[in-house]
Design a protein around this motif. Sequence first.
Motif, PDB file in Angstrom:
ATOM      1  N   ASN A 114      -8.562   1.010  -7.834  1.00  0.00           N
ATOM      2  CA  ASN A 114      -8.656   0.136  -6.676  1.00  0.00           C
ATOM      3  C   ASN A 114      -9.357   0.864  -5.530  1.00  0.00           C
ATOM      4  O   ASN A 114      -9.259   2.094  -5.415  1.00  0.00           O
ATOM      5  CB  ASN A 114      -7.260  -0.295  -6.218  1.00  0.00           C
ATOM      6  CG  ASN A 114      -6.570  -1.188  -7.232  1.00  0.00           C
ATOM      7  OD1 ASN A 114      -7.230  -1.896  -7.995  1.00  0.00           O
ATOM      8  ND2 ASN A 114      -5.250  -1.169  -7.232  1.00  0.00           N
ATOM      9  N   GLU A 137      -7.573  -7.223  -6.782  1.00  0.00           N
ATOM     10  CA  GLU A 137      -8.159  -6.121  -6.026  1.00  0.00           C
ATOM     11  C   GLU A 137      -9.496  -5.714  -6.639  1.00  0.00           C
ATOM     12  O   GLU A 137      -9.677  -5.755  -7.858  1.00  0.00           O
ATOM     13  CB  GLU A 137      -7.222  -4.911  -6.009  1.00  0.00           C
ATOM     14  CG  GLU A 137      -6.148  -4.982  -4.953  1.00  0.00           C
ATOM     15  CD  GLU A 137      -5.503  -3.623  -4.718  1.00  0.00           C
ATOM     16  OE1 GLU A 137      -6.126  -2.766  -4.068  1.00  0.00           O
ATOM     17  OE2 GLU A 137      -4.370  -3.436  -5.196  1.00  0.00           O
ATOM     18  N   GLN A 139     -12.184  -3.027  -7.799  1.00  0.00           N
ATOM     19  CA  GLN A 139     -12.070  -1.673  -8.325  1.00  0.00           C
ATOM     20  C   GLN A 139     -13.431  -1.005  -8.448  1.00  0.00           C
ATOM     21  O   GLN A 139     -14.457  -1.658  -8.645  1.00  0.00           O
ATOM     22  CB  GLN A 139     -11.389  -1.679  -9.699  1.00  0.00           C
ATOM     23  CG  GLN A 139      -9.940  -2.123  -9.675  1.00  0.00           C
ATOM     24  CD  GLN A 139      -9.244  -1.867 -10.996  1.00  0.00           C
ATOM     25  OE1 GLN A 139      -9.874  -1.809 -12.049  1.00  0.00           O
ATOM     26  NE2 GLN A 139      -7.928  -1.679 -10.954  1.00  0.00           N
ATOM     27  N   THR A 185       0.810  -1.220   0.000  1.00  0.00           N
ATOM     28  CA  THR A 185       0.000   0.000   0.000  1.00  0.00           C
ATOM     29  C   THR A 185       0.844   1.271   0.000  1.00  0.00           C
ATOM     30  O   THR A 185       0.311   2.361  -0.212  1.00  0.00           O
ATOM     31  CB  THR A 185      -0.921   0.036   1.234  1.00  0.00           C
ATOM     32  OG1 THR A 185      -0.121   0.098   2.422  1.00  0.00           O
ATOM     33  CG2 THR A 185      -1.809  -1.201   1.284  1.00  0.00           C
ATOM     34  N   TYR A 238      -7.115   2.441   0.282  1.00  0.00           N
ATOM     35  CA  TYR A 238      -6.460   1.692   1.346  1.00  0.00           C
ATOM     36  C   TYR A 238      -7.006   2.142   2.693  1.00  0.00           C
ATOM     37  O   TYR A 238      -7.470   3.273   2.855  1.00  0.00           O
ATOM     38  CB  TYR A 238      -4.948   1.891   1.285  1.00  0.00           C
ATOM     39  CG  TYR A 238      -4.339   1.400  -0.010  1.00  0.00           C
ATOM     40  CD1 TYR A 238      -4.774   0.229  -0.611  1.00  0.00           C
ATOM     41  CD2 TYR A 238      -3.315   2.112  -0.634  1.00  0.00           C
ATOM     42  CE1 TYR A 238      -4.222  -0.223  -1.796  1.00  0.00           C
ATOM     43  CE2 TYR A 238      -2.748   1.666  -1.825  1.00  0.00           C
ATOM     44  CZ  TYR A 238      -3.208   0.500  -2.408  1.00  0.00           C
ATOM     45  OH  TYR A 238      -2.665   0.048  -3.584  1.00  0.00           O
ATOM     46  N   TYR A 263      -5.866  -3.498   2.489  1.00  0.00           N
ATOM     47  CA  TYR A 263      -6.671  -3.426   1.266  1.00  0.00           C
ATOM     48  C   TYR A 263      -7.501  -4.703   1.120  1.00  0.00           C
ATOM     49  O   TYR A 263      -7.243  -5.722   1.770  1.00  0.00           O
ATOM     50  CB  TYR A 263      -5.781  -3.213   0.041  1.00  0.00           C
ATOM     51  CG  TYR A 263      -4.889  -4.386  -0.318  1.00  0.00           C
ATOM     52  CD1 TYR A 263      -5.245  -5.274  -1.333  1.00  0.00           C
ATOM     53  CD2 TYR A 263      -3.678  -4.603   0.347  1.00  0.00           C
ATOM     54  CE1 TYR A 263      -4.426  -6.347  -1.673  1.00  0.00           C
ATOM     55  CE2 TYR A 263      -2.856  -5.666   0.004  1.00  0.00           C
ATOM     56  CZ  TYR A 263      -3.232  -6.535  -0.997  1.00  0.00           C
ATOM     57  OH  TYR A 263      -2.430  -7.591  -1.326  1.00  0.00           O
ATOM     58  N   TYR A 264      -8.514  -4.621   0.261  1.00  0.00           N
ATOM     59  CA  TYR A 264      -9.398  -5.751  -0.017  1.00  0.00           C
ATOM     60  C   TYR A 264      -9.050  -6.391  -1.358  1.00  0.00           C
ATOM     61  O   TYR A 264      -8.665  -5.702  -2.307  1.00  0.00           O
ATOM     62  CB  TYR A 264     -10.856  -5.293  -0.078  1.00  0.00           C
ATOM     63  CG  TYR A 264     -11.430  -4.830   1.235  1.00  0.00           C
ATOM     64  CD1 TYR A 264     -12.002  -5.733   2.122  1.00  0.00           C
ATOM     65  CD2 TYR A 264     -11.418  -3.483   1.583  1.00  0.00           C
ATOM     66  CE1 TYR A 264     -12.554  -5.310   3.326  1.00  0.00           C
ATOM     67  CE2 TYR A 264     -11.965  -3.050   2.775  1.00  0.00           C
ATOM     68  CZ  TYR A 264     -12.525  -3.963   3.649  1.00  0.00           C
ATOM     69  OH  TYR A 264     -13.065  -3.537   4.838  1.00  0.00           O
ATOM     70  N   ALA A 265      -9.209  -7.712  -1.433  1.00  0.00           N
ATOM     71  CA  ALA A 265      -9.001  -8.418  -2.686  1.00  0.00           C
ATOM     72  C   ALA A 265      -9.884  -9.662  -2.719  1.00  0.00           C
ATOM     73  O   ALA A 265     -10.297 -10.178  -1.679  1.00  0.00           O
ATOM     74  CB  ALA A 265      -7.535  -8.814  -2.854  1.00  0.00           C
TER      75      ALA A 265
END
Length: 428
Positions: free
Chosen positions: A366, A359, A361, A334, A369, A346-348
Amino acid sequence: MKKISFFACALSAMLIGFSACSEDERKLDDGGREQGDGNGSSVEEKGTHFDIWVSLGERTGMGSDGTTSLVKSVDSLTVQEPINFKNDGVDVTADICRESIIKGGYYYQVPKSADRFGKYKIADNRLEIVAQHPFEQNTYKDRRYTHAWTDDNTLVIMAANGSADKVIWTKLNAADMSIMAEGELSLEVPEGDKFSTSGLAKYRESDNMIIYAFQHKNETEHFYVAFIDADDMSVVNEVMEDRADQMAGTAYGELLQDKMFFDEDDNLYIACNSKLPGAEKSTQQYGRLLRINNGETAFDKTYEGYNYDKGKIVTASYLTEGKALIYIQDPDYTGAGAWGDAYNCYYAVLDLKTDAKTEIQYQGQNLPYCSGTFSQRSLVDGDVAYIGVNPEDSEPCIYIYNMTDGTVEKGLSITEGYEFDRIVLMED
């Protein structure tokens, strides 16, 4: 993100109410849920709503007492107008914790008084006591236990005892929180060592098994899983796992965060972490997902998910068709450059078959963070995932991820200045 003055706590409390209701005053079904009014009304007809949890004041992490916790109920997360907790919502700080067991329309927990089991409901800007029952044989600390539902009415609580040389358990009737049975697990810890505070637990209905992950505190490079017959709480099997230092939760169970999930084939995935080589602190970690297949009483040694060199798994939730939503802490990725209280998460979406990480979007960018590793801002509901963020330079908000077509829209936002902690789906 700037914090608003703590004076707002007093303003937020102006409309707050607290009431105590006994089970005798309300019609409850066998699962502890409120029944209809006799005119065809039911939980299904009444629908659902969302509880948004935020906090004020500086927070040092999971279980911190230095904050004010506010909860506001909303009917939808799709509206984009910001919500404000000033003179609205309920202040639950003195009574219950955000680390809570949630099912149907109720919160279940050992409250801050820590001498009883309690069942609570938040409605109309009030916190209602639905049922409470004092401890009997086994005693527990607030926030420091794990749990499993073996049916809609039976809640099992587990934790290390006071000296942490035994793991105790209590079965509760969720309707009135009365104790159905309690005892100790037949697990042994080496002399001079202790059990982890709570560990993680999940019930596997297909063979009536509680799967319980735990650690011996002095053994820092592996952990254990016990397979427990849910009827008599006997330990059927115990295995050691050394492909990770620990499961992703040791002290607070899944009272706040998702750490384990079943897929559609009833295979159980456990989020795990290990200390990064050369790290200054043990909390600087990289993650793995490990799997226990349906019907098995040992790990599937052929599977190792999230096979990356960096990225600590903070939360993990199942989406659909072999995909999981993971919230990851990685200051290098990040650009935060620091662990701890920084915008380093962060998310994925993780493909559980290919291990590909993508990630999410919004409008080609994206998602922002986030800071905060002791939160659960994401929620999966059917084919939709609600994903909350607390950006550094703008107000917290929620993105809505459609799993069917992969589209993302922006939803509800929260007035800047509140620490966004949790989203909860509740029955009305």
